[in-house]
Design a protein around this motif. Structure first.
Motif, PDB file in Angstrom:
ATOM      1  N   ARG A   1       0.836  -1.196   0.000  1.00 46.68           N
ATOM      2  CA  ARG A   1       0.000   0.000   0.000  1.00 46.68           C
ATOM      3  C   ARG A   1       0.879   1.257   0.000  1.00 46.68           C
ATOM      4  O   ARG A   1       1.951   1.279   0.603  1.00 46.68           O
ATOM      5  CB  ARG A   1      -0.921   0.026   1.206  1.00 46.68           C
ATOM      6  CG  ARG A   1      -2.065  -0.978   1.126  1.00 46.68           C
ATOM      7  CD  ARG A   1      -2.928  -0.945   2.370  1.00 46.68           C
ATOM      8  NE  ARG A   1      -2.227  -1.468   3.543  1.00 46.68           N
ATOM      9  CZ  ARG A   1      -1.936  -0.765   4.620  1.00 46.68           C
ATOM     10  NH1 ARG A   1      -2.278   0.512   4.698  1.00 46.68           N
ATOM     11  NH2 ARG A   1      -1.312  -1.318   5.646  1.00 46.68           N
ATOM     12  N   ILE A   2       0.405   2.305  -0.663  1.00 48.77           N
ATOM     13  CA  ILE A   2       1.081   3.602  -0.671  1.00 48.77           C
ATOM     14  C   ILE A   2       0.131   4.627  -0.076  1.00 48.77           C
ATOM     15  O   ILE A   2      -0.919   4.937  -0.672  1.00 48.77           O
ATOM     16  CB  ILE A   2       1.495   4.016  -2.100  1.00 48.77           C
ATOM     17  CG1 ILE A   2       2.434   2.979  -2.717  1.00 48.77           C
ATOM     18  CG2 ILE A   2       2.151   5.396  -2.097  1.00 48.77           C
ATOM     19  CD1 ILE A   2       2.799   3.267  -4.161  1.00 48.77           C
ATOM     20  N   ASP A   3       0.458   5.134   1.101  1.00 46.24           N
ATOM     21  CA  ASP A   3      -0.345   6.158   1.778  1.00 46.24           C
ATOM     22  C   ASP A   3      -1.807   5.740   1.956  1.00 46.24           C
ATOM     23  O   ASP A   3      -2.682   6.602   2.069  1.00 46.24           O
ATOM     24  CB  ASP A   3      -0.286   7.488   1.006  1.00 46.24           C
ATOM     25  CG  ASP A   3       1.125   8.040   0.920  1.00 46.24           C
ATOM     26  OD1 ASP A   3       1.909   7.764   1.840  1.00 46.24           O
ATOM     27  OD2 ASP A   3       1.438   8.738  -0.066  1.00 46.24           O
ATOM     28  N   GLY A   4      -2.066   4.445   1.939  1.00 50.88           N
ATOM     29  CA  GLY A   4      -3.426   3.972   2.137  1.00 50.88           C
ATOM     30  C   GLY A   4      -4.358   4.202   0.973  1.00 50.88           C
ATOM     31  O   GLY A   4      -5.492   3.722   0.967  1.00 50.88           O
ATOM     32  N   GLU A   5      -3.906   4.936  -0.050  1.00 51.38           N
ATOM     33  CA  GLU A   5      -4.779   5.297  -1.168  1.00 51.38           C
ATOM     34  C   GLU A   5      -4.572   4.427  -2.395  1.00 51.38           C
ATOM     35  O   GLU A   5      -5.464   4.292  -3.227  1.00 51.38           O
ATOM     36  CB  GLU A   5      -4.539   6.756  -1.571  1.00 51.38           C
ATOM     37  CG  GLU A   5      -4.794   7.780  -0.514  1.00 51.38           C
ATOM     38  CD  GLU A   5      -4.460   9.169  -1.024  1.00 51.38           C
ATOM     39  OE1 GLU A   5      -5.315   9.774  -1.693  1.00 51.38           O
ATOM     40  OE2 GLU A   5      -3.328   9.634  -0.775  1.00 51.38           O
ATOM     41  N   VAL A   6      -3.387   3.878  -2.527  1.00 49.53           N
ATOM     42  CA  VAL A   6      -3.003   3.194  -3.756  1.00 49.53           C
ATOM     43  C   VAL A   6      -2.409   1.833  -3.418  1.00 49.53           C
ATOM     44  O   VAL A   6      -1.654   1.689  -2.454  1.00 49.53           O
ATOM     45  CB  VAL A   6      -1.971   4.038  -4.542  1.00 49.53           C
ATOM     46  CG1 VAL A   6      -1.418   3.268  -5.735  1.00 49.53           C
ATOM     47  CG2 VAL A   6      -2.599   5.356  -5.010  1.00 49.53           C
ATOM     48  N   ARG A   7      -2.768   0.831  -4.216  1.00 51.14           N
ATOM     49  CA  ARG A   7      -2.128  -0.467  -4.146  1.00 51.14           C
ATOM     50  C   ARG A   7      -1.066  -0.532  -5.254  1.00 51.14           C
ATOM     51  O   ARG A   7      -1.370  -0.236  -6.414  1.00 51.14           O
ATOM     52  CB  ARG A   7      -3.144  -1.593  -4.346  1.00 51.14           C
ATOM     53  CG  ARG A   7      -4.174  -1.709  -3.234  1.00 51.14           C
ATOM     54  CD  ARG A   7      -5.194  -2.804  -3.519  1.00 51.14           C
ATOM     55  NE  ARG A   7      -6.068  -2.443  -4.618  1.00 51.14           N
ATOM     56  CZ  ARG A   7      -6.513  -3.298  -5.546  1.00 51.14           C
ATOM     57  NH1 ARG A   7      -6.136  -4.577  -5.505  1.00 51.14           N
ATOM     58  NH2 ARG A   7      -7.321  -2.899  -6.499  1.00 51.14           N
TER      59      ARG A   7
END
Length: 557
Positions: A56-62
């Protein structure tokens, strides 16, 4: 000849992955940090190659990084079509793979974002997708890097896809073989491979697109809503894919930035085979088997290169050829025969692109030089040219000369591309990127002068992909403004719309013979008419381009 070593030794690679030694004098802000894998609860994702787990990246992007889409092209697979790959168990996909064999980057150039490992085992792709899996498939943007077909990497952060994913699309990029490893033909290879050889880099691209079509739904993407975008050599790759029967059905629209060109002459198979024989002679090897066994850096060392600080006067290898399989003929002949993948395109260029230095007007600094260039380029028609492109003083001559170089270069090419599209019943959308990056005060690079570089070759890429902040990741080089961020958001939205709908939006009209226009991305955004009168004159009086001069510090990606 001095050898250029590009493969990290095991000890150097191990050292680069080890945490930095912390001393009592280090503050927490001084300690280098490495991003750790952030598990995705819904993983693993099942693909046709095997199961993978991303981060995960910053919870926004997989993000799913470094996914092999083909078997390593090593050993007997050096100079062979890509082969399927599969694995057992769950593969962690939390870091990009090594770039394909190429020269490494000096640390004082514009496009240095940190060291990358380099290897022949490099056929990997990266996927960024929104965290929430949608009920319906999302549009898919696939980026193909440039670099003169000798450099380039999907691991470069300015080619990353997190920002596009945050705006509601799935983003993919991938590595493909470059230089001799990606495009060398040879008579023995032709016999081995059924009458064709070379174009392995294009085969890699097609294999990656086939992998995307087969698997992208598992990442939230719609395989029928794929757009491809390539810059520079990536744009020429996109043009080749448009004309390749092997790529039929793999994308619904295509963007070529710097530049759209359906009329570039490609080497024939016989010409490319002669180059391959020259490589064998230079390396003093007696067989194809021997060529496949020598270290990669020996091949790289005899390859012509004038980018990234390298200045090797070797054998020029790299770029598509008419091989009879991936490309059955020259593009104009294929176009005339209707042998083309019929998709809408965006034809994009930058105001201060590399069409400037290859033009006889590209280095004009005075009024006398401008008039001399006109006489040299147009002879008896010089007077008519000067009436249509007037200049009264040195400053005016310099500005007009750059305008002439661009109009006669990529602007004219974009217009011709639009006309070619019309001939096959497909639309084209033209744009010109004119925004100069807002550089930090006192910024200096080895490969460009921020005071004069303008809207340079590749300057549009961070706007299309939303990667502006990457340029400040190692040191402050830009002072981005709210307008830059809004411009980038607008350009990303156009690109996503192009994937989703097959057009970039109602506010970007298609080119037509009755309304010749382009969308202008500069200090404002506007739809502007093309300078038809001047373009017509230049089209009727073609100039001979100069070879791009060696600029040892200047990359083309």
């Amino acid at each position: 000849m001095k050898r250029i070593t590009t493969v990290l030794t095991a000890s150097l690679l191990a050292a680069s992955l080890m945490p930095a030694r912390v001393t009592a004098n280090d503050s927490p802000d001084d300690i280098p940090r490495v991003a750790a894998m952030q598990p995705i609860p819904s993983d693993p994702v099942a693909t046709t190659s095997g199961a993978i787990a991303g981060t995960r990246i910053d919870g926004e992007v997989r993000a799913y990084l470094g996914i092999p889409y083909a078997a390593p092209p090593v050993g007997a697979l050096r100079w062979a079509a890509p082969r399927p790959v599969a694995w057992q168990g769950v593969r962690n996909a939390d870091r990009t793979g090594p770039e394909c064999i190429q020269v490494l980057r000096p640390h004082d150039i514009n496009h240095y974002f940190g060291e990358e490992a380099t290897s022949e085992d490099c056929l990997t792709l990266n996927i960024w997708t929104p965290s929430a899996k949608p009920a319906a498939g999302l549009p898919v943007v696939v980026f193909i890097y440039g670099g003169g077909f000798t450099i380039g990497s999907s691991g470069m952060p300015n080619y990353g896809g997190a920002a596009v994913a945050r705006r509601g699309a799935v983003f993919v990029n991938f590595n493909y073989r470059v230089g001799a490893f990606g495009f060398m033909a040879h008579p023995e290879l032709t016999r081995e491979q059924g009458g064709h050889s070379g174009n392995y880099g294009l085969m890699d691209q097609i294999t990656a697109l086939r992998w995307v079509r087969a698997n992208i739904a598992a990442f939230g993407g719609d395989p029928d809503k794929v757009t491809i975008i390539g810059q520079s050599a990536g744009a020429l790759s996109v043009a080749s894919l448009i004309f390749s029967p092997e790529a039929k059905g793999l994308f619904r629209s295509a963007t070529m930035t710097s530049w759209c060109n359906y009329h570039d002459a490609m080497p024939t198979l016989a010409e490319a085979e002669a180059t391959g024989l020259a490589v064998q002679h230079r390396l003093k090897e007696d067989s194809l088997a021997a060529l496949r066994n020598i270290p990669a850096d020996r091949i790289l060392a005899i390859q012509s290169e004038s980018q990234l600080g390298a200045n090797v006067a070797g054998i020029r290898i790299g770029g598509p050829i008419v091989d009879g399989l991936v490309l059955a003929g020259q593009k104009p002949a294929l176009l005339a025969a209707g042998q083309v993948n019929r998709v809408p395109v965006i034809a994009s260029s930058n105001t201060d692109d590399i069409d400037i230095p290859i033009s006889p007007f590209g280095h004009v600094a005075t009024l006398d030089q401008y008039r001399d260039a006109a006489r040299t380029a147009f002879g008896a028609d010089a007077a008519a040219f000067l009436r249509l492109f007037p200049a009264k003083d040195d400053a005016g001559a310099q500005a007009m000369a750059r305008n002439v170089a661009h109009l006669a270069g990529f602007e004219l090419a974009s217009r011709q591309c639009a006309r070619d599209q019309a001939s096959i019943g497909q639309p084209a959308y033209i744009d010109q990127f004119a925004r100069r990056h807002p550089y930090a005060p006192g910024m200096r690079f080895a490969d460009q002068d921020p005071a004069t570089v303008g809207a340079y070759h590749t300057g549009d890429v961070p706007y299309w992909l939303g990667t502006l902040d990457v340029y400040n990741s190692r040191r402050r080089t830009r002072d981005w403004t709210p307008y830059d961020r809004q411009l980038s958001a607008t350009m990303m939205d156009h690109l996503i719309a192009f994937a989703r709908d097959g057009d970039p939006g109602a506010d970007w009209p298609a080119w037509s013979p009755s309304r010749e226009s382009e969308t202008w991305f500069g200090d404002g955004i506007a739809v502007r008419p093309l300078d038809v009168r001047r373009l017509d004159w230049l089209a009727a009086h073609p100039m001979v381009r100069q070879p791009l001069p060696p600029r040892p510090g200047s990359p083309r990606d």
